[in-house]
Design an enzyme around this catalytic site. Structure first.
Site, PDB file in Angstrom:
ATOM      1  CB  CYS A  12      89.230 -62.358-124.088  1.00 19.89           C
ATOM      2  SG  CYS A  12      87.596 -63.496-123.800  1.00 19.89           S
ATOM      3  CB  CYS A  15      86.813 -66.122-121.616  1.00 19.30           C
ATOM      4  SG  CYS A  15      87.422 -65.499-123.790  1.00 19.30           S
ATOM      5  CG  ASP A 405      97.670 -40.962 -84.867  1.00 17.25           C
ATOM      6  OD1 ASP A 405      97.815 -40.073 -84.081  1.00 17.25           O
ATOM      7  OD2 ASP A 405      98.882 -41.936 -85.028  1.00 17.25           O
ATOM      8  CG  ASP A 591     100.192 -44.811 -85.201  1.00 16.53           C
ATOM      9  OD1 ASP A 591      99.464 -45.075 -84.804  1.00 16.53           O
ATOM     10  OD2 ASP A 591     101.582 -45.042 -83.697  1.00 16.53           O
ATOM     11  CG  ASP A 595      94.568 -44.463 -86.208  1.00 18.94           C
ATOM     12  OD1 ASP A 595      95.227 -45.334 -85.217  1.00 18.94           O
ATOM     13  OD2 ASP A 595      95.955 -43.658 -85.719  1.00 18.94           O
TER      14      ASP A 595
END
Ligand code: ADP
Ligand code: MG
Length: 694
Positions: A12, A15, A405, A591, A595
């Site tokens: 649970c 718990c 891009d 990609d 960047d």
């Protein structure tokens, strides 16, 4: 050090929270996160000792067991025992119910009560046990406690049947929930199958079985038919046929030729082949994927954090309210109605308080919200979309601006040399030779096109100037290979007409050698993917590129992005993204080459087809294993569906709770119906959560 422990038997969310508290108290443990849905403990410890101590604490906790090895608990039993318990208990309950209702003989009535007692114990003893155990440890206010109080309270009030019904329904609900959560877990656990158990290492003539983790770069392994590549590498044989379904989620059989890359996790669909390991297991596709999936649950989405906080304060608050309802309400009505200070209608109010308590149990929320995110992340993963955390899924669902891009993202990134335009007095061969010599040192998609020329010269001290090109040395002279800006920076100004191709300008010493026209095709699925995004209501799509304007506009036209920003440096891309962020949530799709800063700045960064690149995987929030833009569309769809279901569940469960609690407090809802409603709401919410997977 960081460590993820897999456990079983944590049943649970409350718990989980308690166990987390216990572990955090351990000396040497700096941080811990116990996740109920994934059944994992993520530890940040000072040393091995801390991990050992945490394992000990976890093993001592209720029925929790720490599993060794990196495997998830796939088979959490078939629940046969629980079904039997519930079945027997239900039968006994029916016997008791009939006897209580219809028998006139006192003896039979007593037999009925005995049947009730047996029914109660058959199904309720684990709950009673846990309650006692937890109270001894000073932990009250969990579900077990609520159910114990409610059922014993009912018995004390003479409602024997009701007391049994409470336990029975509660346990039935728990069982169904555990089945639902287990099936969802299983779907992620199948991802773990990506990892091969053993690799066949070739040492001279010998074959040696080793774990994938033990492989080193340069090792040669044998991959038999039907087996998975243990780590990323390159093919040594002539060709291999690979099935990448488990990596990308799509039935995809590809042929790889000598020297080409083989991603780990690809299944050998042809004959046995040999490969040379190029990356260690941890840096290979599978290692990265598993790492991401395992850590995904650590970065929680906002609604999840809200729920965790909510549950912490909510249960004690409700208990206080229940006590007030049981004791203060009768006193007040006594005083108000009869003018005396006494408990008026005490049993009725106690009953209301019990009902109130039972309904208040926040299980539906506490389970269904994380489960929904987990299912969303799992669904993505099976489609080759790796999400680093629920919070990114949430951002993606709300995003309204998409920036792309160009090179390698909208275009295929496999350039080829179309034409060489040498400057006056220079031979084409020389221009090409100088460019190719420098490009040897670059990982840019442009560079790959030059590999086929196989020139002898090699550039020295080659520097990559992001967004511009390369600078290096050949024959003792400075060489520039890149765009106009790169040359302009060094005082060489070229005036070339706008071109619809990507151009690479070359200069050596102070002399301009000419330019090379490069072709790069648009990805076939780009147009369709962008128009689908549009139909999803994303009206702002922007292409950001360092390439020249004419080229950029041509590509934008072909794929149908709305805006184009060309001739950008990586920092310009960064500024544009920062600017866009003022107008909405920005997703950047790239990609991962040049960047990384933009990726960090965007609200959500998606990197494509570069599961092998450390930089791309690190900077991105979402990684698409397959270099395919339609993955972006799928990711958005799954993210939105996940968020929609989370919000539905939040509203539904809170709404139902409030309504039932009011009815319960009012005293017009019988206790058993309260449990029924509670279990019902919880199950509906869990089933709704599982809808993500469809
Ligand atoms: P994009 O924004 O289209 O992904 P990049 O930011 O990677 O492109 O690069 C921008 C521009 O810089 C390229 O269009 C190219 O003109 C130049 N450039 C970058 N790297 C190289 C390289 N290795 N060789 C030649 N030109 C390069
Ligand atoms: Mg790029």
């Amino acid at each position: 050090m960081k460590k993820v422990l897999k456990i079983s038997g944590l049943d649970c969310p409350v718990c989980a929270e308690a166990l987390q508290g216990d572990i955090l108290k351990i000396k040497g443990v700096n941080a811990a996160l116990v996740d109920y849905v994934t059944q994992t403990i993520t530890l940040e410890t000072e040393d091995e000792e801390g991990i050992k101590r945490a394992i000990k604490v976890a093993n001592a906790f209720e029925e929790v067991k720490v599993l060794d090895g990196g495997r998830y608990a796939l088979n959490e039993g078939n629940h046969a025992k629980e079904w039997w318990q519930i079945g027997i208990s239900a039968l006994l309950f029916l016997v008791g119910f009939c006897l209580e209702l219809f028998s006139t003989l006192p003896v039979l009535k007593w037999i009925g009560y005995a049947a009730y007692a047996a029914a109660y114990i058959a199904v309720g003893y684990p709950v009673l046990f846990s309650t006692v155990k937890n109270i001894r440890k000073g932990r009250i206010f969990d579900e077990n406690f609520l159910m114990t109080v409610a059922s014993i309270g009912a018995v004390a009030l003479g409602e024997y049947g009701e007391g049994v019904a409470v336990m029975l329904l509660y346990q039935l609900g728990e069982l169904l929930q555990s089945i639902a959560v287990g099936s969802s877990r299983k779907s992620v656990a199948t991802l773990m199958e990506l990892k091969s158990e053993r690799a066949v290492l070739l040492v001279g003539e010998e074959q040696k079985e080793v774990a994938p983790e033990e492989l080193a770069v340069g090792d040669i392994v044998l991959v038999k038919a039907g087996e998975k590549a243990p780590a990323d590498g390159v093919l040594l044989g002539e060709r291999a046929i690979l099935d990448r379904k488990s990596l990308t989620g799509e039935a995809e059989v590809i042929t790889v030729h000598a020297g080409e890359e083989i991603l780990s996790g690809s299944i050998n669909a042809g004959n046995a082949y040999q490969m040379q390991i190029a990356r260690q297991y941890e840096e290979s596709a599978v290692g990265r994927i598993l790492d991401m999936v395992e850590n995904a649950s650590a970065s929680k989405a906002k609604p999840e954090k809200f729920i965790a906080k909510f549950a912490r304060y909510y249960t004690p608050a409700v208990c206080v309210l229940a006590i007030l309802l049981a004791l203060a309400a009768p006193l007040i009505t006594g005083l108000a109605v009869d003018g005396r200070l006494y408990f008026k209608d005490l049993p009725r109010w106690v009953n209301s308080a019990l009902t109130f308590l039972v309904i208040s149990c926040p299980c539906a929320l506490v389970i269904s919200v994380p489960l929904t995110y987990f299912s969303g992340v799992g669904k993505c993963a099976r489609g080759g979309i790796l999400v680093k955390g629920a919070t990114h899924l949430d951002t993606l669902a709300q995003a309204d601006i998409f920036a792309f891009d160009k090179t390698g993202t909208l275009t295929r990134g496999d350039f080829s040399v179309l034409a060489v335009h040498a400057a006056e007095g220079v031979s084409k061969e020389e221009t090409l030779r100088v460019a190719a010599a420098l490009e040897k040192g670059s990982a840019h998609p442009i560079a790959r096109a030059f590999a086929e020329y196989n020139v002898e010269a090699t550039g020295e001290a080659v520097e990559e100037i992001a967004g511009k090109g390369l600078r290096g040395k050949i024959d003792g002279e400075i060489v520039l290979v890149g765009n106009e800006k790169l040359l302009a920076d060094h005082g060489i100004f070229v005036t070339a007409e706008g071109s619809v191709y990507t151009r690479v300008f070359v200069a050596k010493g102070a002399r301009y050698l000419g330019y090379i026209e490069m072709g790069d095709r648009v990805k076939t699925e780009a147009k369709e993917a962008l128009s689908q995004l549009k139909s999803l209501g994303i009206t702002r799509s922007i292409m950001l590129t360092g390439d020249n304007k004419a080229r950029a506009e041509k590509i934008a036209n072909e794929v149908g992005t709305y805006e184009v920003k060309a001739e950008l440096y990586p920092d310009d891309k960064l500024l544009i993204v920062e600017e866009l962020k003022k107008k909405g949530k920005v997703v950047y799709v790239g990609d991962g080459i040049n960047d990384a800063p933009v990726m960090t700045a965007a609200d959500c960064a998606i990197s494509m087809g570069k599961i092998g690149s450390a930089a791309a995987v690190e900077a991105a929030d979402i990684v698409l294993v397959k270099d395919d833009l339609s993955g972006v569309v799928s990711a958005v769809k799954i993210a939105r569906k996940t968020r929609r279901i989370v919000l539905q569940n939040l509203l539904f469960s809170i709404g139902m709770k409030v309504a039932f609690m009011a009815l319960g407090a009012w005293g017009i809802l019988p206790l058993w119906l309260a449990v029924f409603a509670d279990v019902g709401v919880m199950l509906l919410a869990v089933l709704n959560a599982l809808r993500v997977r469809i």
